[in-house]
Write a protein that holds these residues in place. Structure first.
Motif, PDB file in Angstrom:
ATOM      1  N   ASN A  32     -24.442   4.830 -57.198  1.00 53.14           N
ATOM      2  CA  ASN A  32     -23.595   4.277 -56.137  1.00 53.14           C
ATOM      3  C   ASN A  32     -23.122   2.877 -56.514  1.00 53.14           C
ATOM      4  OD1 ASN A  32     -24.130   6.268 -53.677  1.00 53.14           O
ATOM      5  ND2 ASN A  32     -26.074   5.923 -54.743  1.00 53.14           N
ATOM      6  N   ALA A  33     -22.029   2.461 -55.919  1.00 47.98           N
ATOM      7  CA  ALA A  33     -21.588   1.084 -56.095  1.00 47.98           C
ATOM      8  C   ALA A  33     -22.519   0.174 -55.310  1.00 47.98           C
ATOM      9  CB  ALA A  33     -20.156   0.916 -55.619  1.00 47.98           C
ATOM     10  N   MET A  34     -23.042  -0.826 -56.001  1.00 52.00           N
ATOM     11  CA  MET A  34     -23.934  -1.792 -55.373  1.00 52.00           C
ATOM     12  C   MET A  34     -23.278  -3.169 -55.442  1.00 52.00           C
ATOM     13  SD  MET A  34     -26.538   0.074 -54.508  1.00 52.00           S
ATOM     14  CE  MET A  34     -27.670  -1.234 -54.036  1.00 52.00           C
ATOM     15  N   SER A  35     -23.382  -3.913 -54.365  1.00 48.87           N
ATOM     16  CA  SER A  35     -22.687  -5.183 -54.289  1.00 48.87           C
ATOM     17  C   SER A  35     -23.570  -6.247 -53.662  1.00 48.87           C
ATOM     18  CB  SER A  35     -21.419  -5.036 -53.439  1.00 48.87           C
ATOM     19  OG  SER A  35     -20.564  -4.037 -53.930  1.00 48.87           O
ATOM     20  N   TRP A  36     -23.187  -7.471 -53.935  1.00 47.48           N
ATOM     21  CA  TRP A  36     -23.722  -8.629 -53.236  1.00 47.48           C
ATOM     22  C   TRP A  36     -22.564  -9.266 -52.453  1.00 47.48           C
ATOM     23  CZ3 TRP A  36     -28.721  -9.951 -52.753  1.00 47.48           C
ATOM     24  CH2 TRP A  36     -29.636  -9.413 -53.662  1.00 47.48           C
ATOM     25  N   TYR A  37     -22.819  -9.509 -51.190  1.00 47.04           N
ATOM     26  CA  TYR A  37     -21.907 -10.233 -50.331  1.00 47.04           C
ATOM     27  C   TYR A  37     -22.600 -11.522 -49.886  1.00 47.04           C
ATOM     28  CZ  TYR A  37     -18.813  -6.146 -49.649  1.00 47.04           C
ATOM     29  OH  TYR A  37     -17.934  -5.103 -49.828  1.00 47.04           O
ATOM     30  N   ARG A  38     -21.814 -12.449 -49.376  1.00 54.10           N
ATOM     31  CA  ARG A  38     -22.397 -13.642 -48.783  1.00 54.10           C
ATOM     32  C   ARG A  38     -21.594 -14.049 -47.554  1.00 54.10           C
ATOM     33  NH1 ARG A  38     -20.979 -18.073 -53.549  1.00 54.10           N
ATOM     34  NH2 ARG A  38     -18.710 -18.144 -53.214  1.00 54.10           N
ATOM     35  N   GLN A  39     -22.298 -14.735 -46.665  1.00 53.23           N
ATOM     36  CA  GLN A  39     -21.653 -15.226 -45.457  1.00 53.23           C
ATOM     37  C   GLN A  39     -22.153 -16.635 -45.173  1.00 53.23           C
ATOM     38  OE1 GLN A  39     -22.007 -12.732 -41.962  1.00 53.23           O
ATOM     39  NE2 GLN A  39     -20.194 -13.667 -41.062  1.00 53.23           N
ATOM     40  N   ALA A  40     -21.232 -17.570 -45.215  1.00 51.47           N
ATOM     41  CA  ALA A  40     -21.540 -18.958 -44.890  1.00 51.47           C
ATOM     42  C   ALA A  40     -21.302 -19.184 -43.399  1.00 51.47           C
ATOM     43  CB  ALA A  40     -20.670 -19.893 -45.720  1.00 51.47           C
TER      44      ALA A  40
END
Length: 119
Positions: A32-40
């Motif tokens: 599967n596509a694995m991602s890192w996101y971030r939220q400030a």
């Protein structure tokens, strides 16, 4: 049941480094596509880095050359190695798995890990 558990966040000075880990269960990271996101604070969640099932990686422009996404198939874990950290990298970082089966798709999220970069 899919679970994504992040770890590795913390407080670091500008110029420092951290490695985030995302241990997956109930889903296979190399399928599967694995991602890192971030939220400030006060900002929308943004995609930081992604690794596809075929191991293609892509990054948002602001982290290119500083962050590296990788995976360990044996450990079913995805990593985000972060170097040369800047105060603007401060955010909660979330692991994401994008699951697709035919016409069905679903996004799974971890609980997030806080990264704070002091100037």
């Amino acid at each position: 049941q899919v679970q994504l558990v992040e770890s590795g966040g913390g407080l670091v000075q500008a110029g420092g480094s951290l490695r985030l880990s995302c241990v997956a269960s109930g889903i296979i990271v190399n399928q599967n596509a694995m991602s890192w996101y971030r939220q400030a604070p006060g900002k929308q969640r943004e995609l930081v880095a992604r690794i596809t099932s075929g191991a293609t990686t892509n990054y948002t422009d602001s982290v290119k050359g500083r962050f590296t996404i990788s995976r360990d198939n044996a450990k079913n874990t995805v990593y985000l190695q972060m170097y040369s950290l800047k105060p603007e990298d401060t955010a909660v970082y979330y692991c994401n798995a994008h699951y697709i089966l035919g016409a069905f798709s679903k996004d799974y999220w971890g609980q997030g890990t806080q990264v704070t970069v002091s100037s």
